[in-house]
Structures are given as C-alpha cells and as structure tokens.
Design a protein around this motif. Structure first.
Motif, PDB file in Angstrom:
ATOM      1  N   LEU A  21       0.529  -1.080   0.199  1.00 20.09           N
ATOM      2  CA  LEU A  21      -0.109   0.247  -0.030  1.00 20.09           C
ATOM      3  C   LEU A  21       0.905   1.256  -0.512  1.00 20.09           C
ATOM      4  O   LEU A  21       1.998   1.069   0.520  1.00 20.09           O
ATOM      5  N   GLY A  22       0.604   2.261  -0.784  1.00 16.20           N
ATOM      6  CA  GLY A  22       0.754   3.418  -0.782  1.00 16.20           C
ATOM      7  C   GLY A  22       2.441   3.235  -0.729  1.00 16.20           C
ATOM      8  O   GLY A  22       3.620   3.007  -1.386  1.00 16.20           O
ATOM      9  N   GLU A  23       3.257   3.671  -0.125  1.00  7.36           N
ATOM     10  CA  GLU A  23       5.117   3.991   0.111  1.00  7.36           C
ATOM     11  C   GLU A  23       6.200   3.105  -0.270  1.00  7.36           C
ATOM     12  O   GLU A  23       6.298   2.680  -0.432  1.00  7.36           O
ATOM     13  N   VAL A  25       4.995   0.541  -2.274  1.00  7.15           N
ATOM     14  CA  VAL A  25       5.697   0.132  -2.741  1.00  7.15           C
ATOM     15  C   VAL A  25       7.017   0.051  -3.655  1.00  7.15           C
ATOM     16  O   VAL A  25       7.519  -0.811  -4.754  1.00  7.15           O
ATOM     17  N   VAL A  26       8.039   1.658  -3.644  1.00 13.35           N
ATOM     18  CA  VAL A  26       9.236   1.730  -3.162  1.00 13.35           C
ATOM     19  C   VAL A  26       9.857   0.497  -3.256  1.00 13.35           C
ATOM     20  O   VAL A  26      10.802  -0.018  -3.643  1.00 13.35           O
TER      21      VAL A  26
ATOM     22  N   MET B  97      -3.689   4.104  -3.874  1.00 17.32           N
ATOM     23  CA  MET B  97      -3.013   3.649  -3.984  1.00 17.32           C
ATOM     24  C   MET B  97      -3.182   3.351  -2.204  1.00 17.32           C
ATOM     25  O   MET B  97      -1.866   1.413  -2.007  1.00 17.32           O
ATOM     26  N   ASN B  98      -3.645   3.566  -1.923  1.00 13.06           N
ATOM     27  CA  ASN B  98      -3.601   2.849  -0.197  1.00 13.06           C
ATOM     28  C   ASN B  98      -5.387   1.647  -0.225  1.00 13.06           C
ATOM     29  O   ASN B  98      -5.468   1.749   0.810  1.00 13.06           O
ATOM     30  N   MET B 123       5.578   7.079  -4.570  1.00  3.18           N
ATOM     31  CA  MET B 123       5.228   5.843  -4.520  1.00  3.18           C
ATOM     32  C   MET B 123       4.070   5.767  -6.091  1.00  3.18           C
ATOM     33  O   MET B 123       3.276   5.991  -6.591  1.00  3.18           O
TER      34      MET B 123
END
Lengths: 88, 373
Positions: A21-23, A25-26, B97-98, B123
C-alpha cells in the motif's frame, strides 16, 4: 513478531495476494501470491504472534503432523524475513 | 513469490473471466483534455465548464473505488481525457494507492512536470503509460493542436525513466503522424523500451473529434503494419529483442483481446472475447459503469445502486448482447479485430460486420497468402 504495516491481504479470483500500500511499493514492487495456509499465517501475523502460536494455528486448521507444520511455518517466516516484511 | 504485472495479469484474468468476478477496471476521471487530438474517442476541451461540472467529485470517486475494491477490483487503470487536469488527482491517486490496487496511469505526459515525477517516484504506480503522438513539434501541431506538447512529453518520458518509474511508451497512428514511425521507433530503441502501437482508431464515443476522418484506410494501415514489422525484425536481428507491441485500440490494453481467451470462447454465445462484461468494466467521467471505453451501451449506475449491484447488472446486460454470426463464420476472422464494441461503434449494431474491419482483415489475409507463396 508481526507483519509490517502497509500491506493488504486480498483474495482475488480465488488467489491469495499481498498488495503493498502507498509508499510501501518503493521497497516492495509487484505483489506476492500466497497459498491458502500462507494466507492463514499472514492474517495471524497481522497481530503480534510467536512461531509456536503459528504452528498451533496450522495444526488446528490442517490435518498435518507437528513436524511438518513446524517446518512449513519456519520456512514461511524465513521467506517473509528475507523480504524484510517482518517487524521483529 | 513476486510476479510481474503482466504474468500476474494473465493468470488472474483467466481465473476471473471463468468465475465472472470483477478484477480489472478503468476509471475515466475526466473527459477533458489539454490536447485536441483528432482521433480521440472521448474528447472535451480542458476549459469545458459543463463537462467539468458533470465530473464525479473526489468523494464520489473514492466511494466508488472502495466499493469496486470490495467487489474484487485489483487492476485499476486511471484514464481520461487527461488525468493530470484534475485538480484532485494527487488526492485520488494517493487514496487509491492505499486501497490495495495495482495502478496503471494513462496520460499524454504533457502535464507531468519534474515535481510530479518526484511525487510519483515516492509512490510509483505499476505503470505510467504515456502516449507519444508524433516525433516533432510539427506533427504534434497537426495531430494534437499543441506543438509544444512534443517537448513536454519527451521531457516527461525522460524524467520518468530517470527516476526509475515503470514507463510504457505508446503511439496511436493516424494520417497526421503515419510518417513518424521510424523516428518514434528510434526514440524508444535509444531508451531500451518497446513501442506500443495503437493501430485501430474507433469512431468517437462522445465529443467533437473526428476519428474516422483521420484514421488510416485499411490499405494504408496494412502498409504501416508491414513497415513496422519489417523494421522490428531488422532491429531484432541486431539486438535480439523486439521493440513493438501492437495494441488494437486505446482500451484493448485494459481488456486484452483474444489470444488468451480464444480457445475458451469457441462455440460460446457470449459476445466478448476480451475481459469486458465478464471480469472488467469501465466507469465514465460522469459515473456510468459500461463494458469498455468505447462501448457505452449497455450502462449501469453505480452511484445510485452501489458498485456491486451495478456490476451484476452490467454483466447480465452483456449476456444479452448478440454474437455476430457473419463474423463467426468469416474466412478472414483470424486476422480480424472485431468485437461487439467496435461493431457497435462502426455500424450501430453489435452483430453486424463493420466494412472497415472486414476490409482490413481481408487485406491482411491476402497479403499473408501472397508473401508465403
């Protein structure tokens, strides 16, 4: 031990998936597929849990002997650890 | 095990199609665009206040996304119009994205500033899919009405690639840019990327563009395809890899056509060979759930009845769409790109052969016969 925040376990078209989720993915691009027992363990690990409790969960839900359950659970934990998915 | 988008997409899509579970969707966040492409199928001006007022609000899109996720949605494509025209795009994207989606952003790239690239890099989506409409400012002027769009798009692509954001480069071939193929091909080769070529241009769904007046004739399209195939084969001899992926139209990437499903569909009375109507759908900028971007009949209203019910409703309606019997028996069907959506847009009927597609398929088959003699 516990799964890090920022992942969602989903069942899509009969397949268990973990989606970052969200960041997240980095550090974790793509998604991870899990077996049904993997999904059971993952759900358990969304709360703080010990490996003994996870083995007990598998023994309660599946018809396997303790040795097999222990091997599978430790292997599962190792894989998650390799991917840095666990908060120790 | 970690899998790539495409591996997982095919595997899950097959499963979802069989089970008729919703898995892939497009949210057409706006119909407005800063470019005025002659071949666009949903084209309103960036300054069209009426179109802007009818767009769903931030809260409505978020509500639909949550309901769509609970219905099964995993692969989410954000498309337009031009998505970066929406003032709340960052808010929507961060929220989506969340929610547990894998996101693909379709864009013309012209509004992707270095700041936006930095924001995306923190992100990144699964793919940013940028359409490059030509290889010069002149072509951009002809095709999109904005010469400076060329420089902006090139700079967006290079900035995205420099930040390691997964980026796909596509083009849509029409009269105004058909001569640019070699330069576009060189451009992607220099960047070690593939060029996605949208060869089929559909009659417009809405808006004021003129796709049919600007698309290639079947003969011109065949010549274009022959040229691009030769060019790619020559390059593959040198580099060992192919750099073109053919995409039939602007929506078929979202709902891939045929190959995977062809065998599964033999003898079926279900008209769609792609994912539309069985495991994929499209939400328009004004909130209608439709089978795909070019097919807006039938429709359902997820804002009124909830996403899950709207999905069940549209699935039922798609079951009633008739199969084109003439197409099914046609000797040229193996190289025909017909589907109910294209037949409907071309002829006004789901089940009548479309002369443009018929002629193209026939010319392809005849060319193949000649070249294998």
């Amino acid at each position: 031990m516990k799964i890090k925040e920022g992942f969602m376990l989903r069942e899509v078209a009969g397949q268990w998936l973990v989606v970052p989720l969200g960041e997240r993915v980095v550090e974790f691009s793509g998604i991870m597929t899990l077996s049904e027992s993997g999904a059971v363990l993952w759900r358990k690990m969304e709360q703080d849990v010990s490996s003994e409790e996870m083995i007990a969960t598998i023994l309660a839900e599946y018809n396997v002997d303790e040795e097999t359950a222990k091997t599978d659970v430790l292997e599962f934990i190792d894989k998650l650890r390799e991917k840095s998915l666990i908060e120790e | 095990m970690a899998k790539t988008w495409s591996e997982l997409y095919s595997q899950l899509a097959m499963g979802a199609k069989e089970k008729k579970e919703f898995i892939a969707g497009s949210f057409e966040l706006t119909s407005r665009c800063n470019l005025r492409c002659k071949m666009c199928y949903v084209s309103h001006s960036a300054y069209d206040k009426h179109a802007k007022d009818k767009e769903l609000t931030t809260a409505q899109w978020i509500r639909l996304a949550e309901e769509a996720r609970d219905t099964g949605l995993l692969f989410l494509t954000l498309t337009g119009g031009e998505v970066f025209l929406r003032e709340d795009f960052k808010t929507l994207y961060e929220k989506f994205m969340n929610l547990g989606f894998l996101i693909n952003i379709y864009t013309n790239g012209t509004l992707i500033t270095p700041d936006i690239v930095n924001w995306l890099a923190a992100m990144p989506p699964s793919i940013v899919s940028v359409t490059l409409y030509g290889a010069s400012r002149e072509t951009y002027q002809k095709v999109t009405g904005l010469a400076g769009g060329y420089d902006k798009t090139i700079s967006a692509i290079d900035n995205l690639l420099a930040k390691g954001i997964p980026t796909e480069i596509k083009t849509t071939v029409i009269q105004g840019n058909k001569k640019d193929f070699d330069q576009l091909y060189d451009f992607v080769q220099q960047r070690n990327k593939a060029l996605g070529v949208v060869n089929y241009v559909s009659p417009s769904r809405e808006g004021s563009s003129d796709p049919c007046g600007n698309r290639l004739s079947p003969d011109e399209l065949l010549q274009y395809e022959i040229h691009m195939t030769k060019r790619d084969q020559e390059a593959a001899k040198k580099t060992g890899r192919k750099s073109i992926s053919k995409i039939e139209d602007a929506v078929s990437e979202v709902n891939p056509i045929k190959n995977n499903f062809e065998n599964h569909m033999k003898g079926s009375n279900f008209a769609f060979e792609c994912m539309s109507g069985s495991c994929a759908g499209w939400v328009t900028w004004d909130g209608r759930l439709i089978p795909c971007g070019i097919l807006d009949k039938p429709e359902s209203n997820p804002l009124e009845i909830g996403f899950r019910r709207a999905w069940e409703d549209i699935k039922q309606k798609c079951l009633l769409i008739p199969v084109c019997k003439v197409c099914r028996e046609c000797q040229y069907k193996s190289l025909c790109e017909k589907c109910p959506a294209r037949l409907y847009r071309e002829t006004g009927h789901y089940d009548q052969p479309a002369p443009y597609l018929c002629e193209l398929a026939q010319k392809r088959i005849e060319y193949n016969k000649k070249s294998t003699l």
